[in-house]
Enzyme design. Structure first.
Site, PDB file in Angstrom:
ATOM      1  N   ASP A  27     -16.115  13.885 -13.162  1.00 57.66           N
ATOM      2  CA  ASP A  27     -17.532  14.260 -13.031  1.00 57.66           C
ATOM      3  C   ASP A  27     -17.737  15.723 -13.401  1.00 57.66           C
ATOM      4  O   ASP A  27     -18.675  16.080 -14.121  1.00 57.66           O
ATOM      5  CB  ASP A  27     -18.067  13.948 -11.623  1.00 57.66           C
ATOM      6  N   ASP A  69     -18.601   9.653 -25.587  1.00 57.94           N
ATOM      7  CA  ASP A  69     -20.012   9.542 -25.990  1.00 57.94           C
ATOM      8  C   ASP A  69     -20.744  10.849 -25.708  1.00 57.94           C
ATOM      9  O   ASP A  69     -21.544  11.325 -26.509  1.00 57.94           O
ATOM     10  CB  ASP A  69     -20.723   8.404 -25.230  1.00 57.94           C
ATOM     11  N   LYS A 100      -9.962  11.170 -11.440  1.00 53.20           N
ATOM     12  CA  LYS A 100     -10.637  11.361 -10.156  1.00 53.20           C
ATOM     13  C   LYS A 100      -9.569  11.279  -9.065  1.00 53.20           C
ATOM     14  O   LYS A 100      -9.562  10.349  -8.243  1.00 53.20           O
ATOM     15  CB  LYS A 100     -11.723  10.295  -9.961  1.00 53.20           C
ATOM     16  N   TYR A 140     -10.231  -1.573 -18.102  1.00 55.49           N
ATOM     17  CA  TYR A 140     -10.611  -2.483 -19.184  1.00 55.49           C
ATOM     18  C   TYR A 140      -9.758  -3.751 -19.177  1.00 55.49           C
ATOM     19  O   TYR A 140     -10.191  -4.796 -19.657  1.00 55.49           O
ATOM     20  CB  TYR A 140     -10.449  -1.802 -20.547  1.00 55.49           C
ATOM     21  N   ASP A 153     -14.172   6.645 -22.438  1.00 59.87           N
ATOM     22  CA  ASP A 153     -15.314   5.986 -23.059  1.00 59.87           C
ATOM     23  C   ASP A 153     -16.584   6.805 -22.811  1.00 59.87           C
ATOM     24  O   ASP A 153     -17.346   7.106 -23.728  1.00 59.87           O
ATOM     25  CB  ASP A 153     -15.453   4.567 -22.484  1.00 59.87           C
TER      26      ASP A 153
HETATM   27  C1  IPM Z   1     -16.156   2.315 -27.674  1.00 58.70           C
HETATM   28  C2  IPM Z   1     -17.065   1.191 -27.307  1.00 58.70           C
HETATM   29  C3  IPM Z   1     -16.248   0.017 -26.839  1.00 58.70           C
HETATM   30  C4  IPM Z   1     -15.526   0.439 -25.583  1.00 58.70           C
HETATM   31  C5  IPM Z   1     -17.029  -1.291 -26.636  1.00 58.70           C
HETATM   32  C6  IPM Z   1     -17.764  -1.709 -27.883  1.00 58.70           C
HETATM   33  C7  IPM Z   1     -16.151  -2.393 -26.141  1.00 58.70           C
HETATM   34  O1  IPM Z   1     -17.993   1.631 -26.361  1.00 58.70           O
HETATM   35  O2  IPM Z   1     -15.303   2.135 -28.559  1.00 58.70           O
HETATM   36  O3  IPM Z   1     -16.304   3.405 -27.105  1.00 58.70           O
HETATM   37  O4  IPM Z   1     -16.084   0.396 -24.470  1.00 58.70           O
HETATM   38  O5  IPM Z   1     -14.360   0.818 -25.696  1.00 58.70           O
HETATM   39 MG    MG Z   2     -17.924   3.705 -25.948  1.00 63.56          MG
END
Ligand code: IPM
Ligand code: MG
Length: 369
Positions: free
Chosen positions: A226, A254, A193, A142, A250
Site C-alpha cells: 500500500d 498498472d 504485506k 492467481y 498486477d
Molecule cells: C495483466 C492482466 C492479466 C493479469 C489478466 C488479463 C488475466 O491484467 O497482464 O496484467 O491479471 O495478469
Molecule cells: Mg493487469
C-alpha cells in the site's frame, strides 16, 4: 543452423491491429539483414475459442513451447464475457504463462521526454522516470489452492483464493530482479504485506537472505504494497527495480504504467529459467488489454507491442544493438510529434495505428546507414 522461431499470437480486439503494425517493424529488421527469424502465427483467447472451442489449444501451446520466443497481443472482449470462468479468453493467457513457466514478468515504466506532459502527474514528478517492475507471474493467489466458490449449509456462499509462495519461487524471481538491478541503478525494492500476511513475511525473509548471500553489491529496501502504491504516485523516481508478487505486481504495474501517460506505451517480457543450452522460455506482450471500445477503428497505439519486440530482441536473442535502435526510433517518432489518440495532447493531430508503425519504420530507415 536452424532459424530462430518467433511465434506471434495476436489474440483479440486491437491485438490484430497492433500485430499488423509489429509485423511491419519485424519485416524491416528482416529486410535489413539484421534478423533472420522464422515468423509463425497462432490463435489465443477469444479468437481461439471461436475457431477451436478453447482459449489455448494443446497444439498452440506446443508451438509456443517449441518457439524461441512468443509475442502476444492481448485477449478478451465483451463477446466472451458471459462464458464460464474456466473457459474465458484470459484463461488461455494464464495457462500459457503457467505452462511456459515464465515466472518473472518484467514491466518497465519509462517516461519518454516527449510524453512527460501527457502523464496525469506533474511533469517534474515523472520526467526521466525509468523503473522496472519485476512481477512474479506463475504463483501466488492467481494459482494457489484451495480456490473456488462453495455453497454453505445456510444457502449463503463462500469464495476462496489462496496466496501461497515457497522459497524457490521467491528466490528465482528475486534473483532476476537483483541481476537486472546490476545493469541499472543497483537498487531493488521488495514489496509485500509482511505486516498482515505470512506469505509476505516469508517473502521478505527470503529476499533479504538472498541479497546478503549473493548480491551484497545491490542495495535492497522493503516496502509494504500500500505504501508502494502511494510512493509511486508521490515520488516515483525513488525506485529503480521493484520486485513483488503476482497480485501486487498486477496492481502496481498498472499504476506505474499510468505515470508514463499511457498504458499504450508499455511493453513487457515474461521469462522462465534457462535450460542447459542457455535458452529460456520467453513471452512478450504489451501491458494493455484488448480495448474493445476502439477495436476495429485502426487507432490503437502499436508502440507497446513494438517495444515488446525490442525487449524480445534484447532478452531472448542478445540483440542489444537492434533493441536500442528500435527504442531510439520510437523516441524520435515521439519527438517529431507523431501521436496516436491515447497519447495526443492538445495541439497534436492523432494518427492511425498503421501511420504510427510506418513512422517507426521510417525512422529505422534513417538510422540504418
Ligand atoms: C495483466 C492482466 C492479466 C493479469 C489478466 C488479463 C488475466 O491484467 O497482464 O496484467 O491479471 O495478469
Ligand atoms: Mg493487469
Amino acid at each position: 543452423m536452424a532459424k530462430d522461431t518467433l511465434f506471434l499470437l495476436p489474440g483479440d480486439g486491437i491485438g490484430a491491429d497492433i500485430t499488423v503494425a509489429v509485423r511491419q517493424v519485424i519485416a524491416w529488421f528482416q529486410a535489413a539483414g539484421r534478423t533472420d527469424f522464422r515468423v509463425v502465427e497462432g490463435l489465443i483467447g477469444g479468437a481461439a475459442i471461436d475457431a477451436e472451442g478453447t482459449p489455448l489449444s494443446d497444439a498452440t501451446l506446443a508451438e509456443a513451447m517449441a518457439a524461441d520466443a512468443v509475442l502476444m497481443g492481448c485477449v478478451g472482449g465483451p463477446k466472451w464475457d458471459g462464458l464460464p470462468f474456466a473457459q474465458r479468453p484470459e484463461r488461455g493467457l494464464l495457462r500459457l504463462r503457467r505452462e511456459m513457466k515464465v515466472f518473472a514478468n518484467l514491466r518497465p515504466a519509462h517516461v519518454f521526454d516527449a510524453l512527460a506532459e501527457s502523464s496525469t502527474l506533474k511533469t517534474e514528478v515523472v520526467k526521466g522516470l525509468d523503473i522496472m517492475i519485476v512481477r512474479e507471474l506463475t504463483g501466488g493467489v492467481y494459482f494457489g489452492e484451495p480456490r473456488g466458490i462453495e455453497t454453505l449449509t445456510d444457502g449463503s456462499r463462500r469464495g476462496v483464493n489462496t496466496q501461497v509462495y515457497t522459497t524457490p519461487e521467491i528466490e528465482r524471481v528475486a534473483r532476476v530482479a537483483f541481476e537486472l538491478a546490476r545493469t541499472r541503478a543497483g537498487k531493488v525494492c521488495s514489496v509485500e504485506k509482511a505486516n498482515v500476511m505470512e506469505s509476505g513475511v516469508l517473502w521478505r525473509e527470503e529476499v533479504t537472505r538472498l541479497q546478503a548471500a549473493e548480491f551484497p553489491d545491490v542495495t535492497l529496501s522493503h516496502m509494504y504494497a500500500d505504501n508502494c502504491a502511494m510512493q509511486l504516485v508521490r515520488a516515483p523516481r525513488q525506485f529503480d527495480v521493484i520486485v513483488t508478487d503476482n497480485l501486487f505486481g498486477d496492481l502496481l504495474s498498472d499504476l506505474a504504467a499510468m505515470l508514463t501517460g499511457s498504458l499504450g506505451m508499455l511493453p513487457s517480457a515474461s521469462l522462465g529459467a534457462a535450460d542447459a543450452t542457455g535458452r529460456r522460455p520467453a513471452l512478450y506482450e504489451p501491458v494493455h488489454g484488448s480495448a474493445p471500445d476502439i477495436t476495429g477503428k485502426g487507432i490503437a497505439n502499436p508502440l507497446a507491442m513494438i517495444l515488446s519486440f525490442a525487449m524480445m530482441m534484447r532478452h531472448s536473442f542478445a540483440m542489444e544493438a537492434n533493441a536500442a535502435l528500435l527504442e531510439d526510433a520510437v523516441r524520435r517518432v515521439l519527438d517529431l510529434g507523431v501521436r496516436t489518440a491515447d497519447i495526443a495532447s492538445p495541439g497534436h493531430i492523432s494518427v492511425t495505428t498503421q501511420a504510427m508503425a510506418a513512422a517507426v519504420v521510417g525512422e529505422l530507415g534513417k538510422s540504418s546507414v
